[in-house]
Design an enzyme around this catalytic site. Sequence first.
Site, short mmCIF file in Angstrom:
data_model
loop_
_atom_site.label_atom_id
_atom_site.label_comp_id
_atom_site.label_asym_id
_atom_site.label_seq_id
_atom_site.Cartn_x
_atom_site.Cartn_y
_atom_site.Cartn_z
N ASP A 177 -2.52 9.46 -10.53
CA ASP A 177 -2.61 8.34 -11.48
C ASP A 177 -1.25 7.98 -12.05
O ASP A 177 -0.92 6.80 -12.23
CB ASP A 177 -3.58 8.68 -12.62
CG ASP A 177 -5.03 8.64 -12.18
OD1 ASP A 177 -5.31 8.16 -11.06
OD2 ASP A 177 -5.90 9.10 -12.95
N ASP B 153 0.85 -1.19 0.00
CA ASP B 153 0.00 0.00 0.00
C ASP B 153 0.89 1.24 0.00
O ASP B 153 1.78 1.38 0.86
CB ASP B 153 -0.90 0.00 1.23
CG ASP B 153 -1.92 1.13 1.21
OD1 ASP B 153 -3.00 0.93 0.63
OD2 ASP B 153 -1.61 2.20 1.75
N HIS C 3 -5.43 14.49 -9.02
CA HIS C 3 -5.59 13.06 -9.32
C HIS C 3 -4.83 12.63 -10.57
O HIS C 3 -4.46 11.45 -10.68
CB HIS C 3 -7.08 12.73 -9.47
CG HIS C 3 -7.82 12.75 -8.17
ND1 HIS C 3 -7.79 11.69 -7.29
CD2 HIS C 3 -8.58 13.71 -7.58
CE1 HIS C 3 -8.53 11.98 -6.23
NE2 HIS C 3 -9.01 13.19 -6.38
N GLU D 227 -4.86 2.41 -3.97
CA GLU D 227 -3.39 2.43 -4.05
C GLU D 227 -2.78 1.15 -3.50
O GLU D 227 -1.64 1.12 -3.05
CB GLU D 227 -2.83 3.65 -3.30
CG GLU D 227 -3.10 3.69 -1.82
CD GLU D 227 -4.41 4.38 -1.46
OE1 GLU D 227 -4.51 4.83 -0.31
OE2 GLU D 227 -5.30 4.49 -2.32
#
Length: 345
Positions: free
Chosen positions: A238, A221, A234, A262
């Site tokens: 990405d 993570d 964002h 994630e």
Amino acid sequence: MRAGSEPQGVFAAVGAFLAEHRLGPEPANYAFAYDVVCNPLGVRAREMQALAADGVRLLAADVARLANVPISTALALVRDGPVQAAAEPDQASDSGPDVELVARTLAQIEDFSDTLQSIHSETNHFGRDLAETAEAIRSSGPGAGVERISHLTAAMIDRVHQAESRLEQAKSETAELRAALQEARTTAQTDPLTELLNRRAFDEHFAALSPETAVALAICDIDHFKRVNDGFGHAVGDRVLKLVAQMLEAEVACTVARYGGEEFALLFEAEDEAAVLARIEAARDAIAARHLRDRDSNRPIGTINFSAGVAVGYAGDTLTPLMERADRALYAAKQAGRGQTIVAP
């Protein structure tokens, strides 16, 4: 049950499956039956075989669960025909076979079946006409039947040419449809952002392993990923996800999937604990060595790191307990300060 590769064999096997379990030929049921028939070693086929081991007939709820379709959607498909189900965030790639593609498949199989029926019927008619002509020759002499045989032969040749043309067209359309189905299958198993396997494909891959296979499962993570999204947007987030995905896949040399948000799942086969930890650390070092900047503002994004939890599998372990152990280890790694890997006891 393994269906033959010929369209008729697949169609007959799918139809037999639907009839056996008293399921209507709606797209959801057909897609499920098609997967079970054509992929007998897959997850759905195995679970269906276990469920029906004692002669239990599948119900709509069973189809919905095995096909990963919400029961409300499955019932609506049976009752009202195709409906557009709303995709949950990060689950669009797991939505299953496209309804339109399934409808095209059904139409193609039906058209192919119609073509074969037509050829069969024309052959029977030709045989009947030929028998009648033979009887006329016996009754009236050879001369009376020559012209009729000539017309009959010319008509049959014309029919054969038409049938060949229809079969050639069906062959071409089938090839196009097969390619479209393969593309749809690949899309359904791939995360659209990172191009890694998605959660469904990862689960299916695990289920296909032999119970004797030694496995280790890791959940990784990205640390403080929310800061990246909040601070840079964002689009930058990405790009970070795609970079981490690429680096993980390059460094760990195992099955890697984006498991949600994630979070990434790593599946190691026939690797000891020391090798698993070494590969995860190599991936962490490679990612941390990248100096990332925002393309638009040229601001440094900072070091990207991740926490990881590892669970080494026991003989006969299923995915759920392994995931739970790895998830607890991941939580411990986060609580211990992030940027590290902890192995579950």
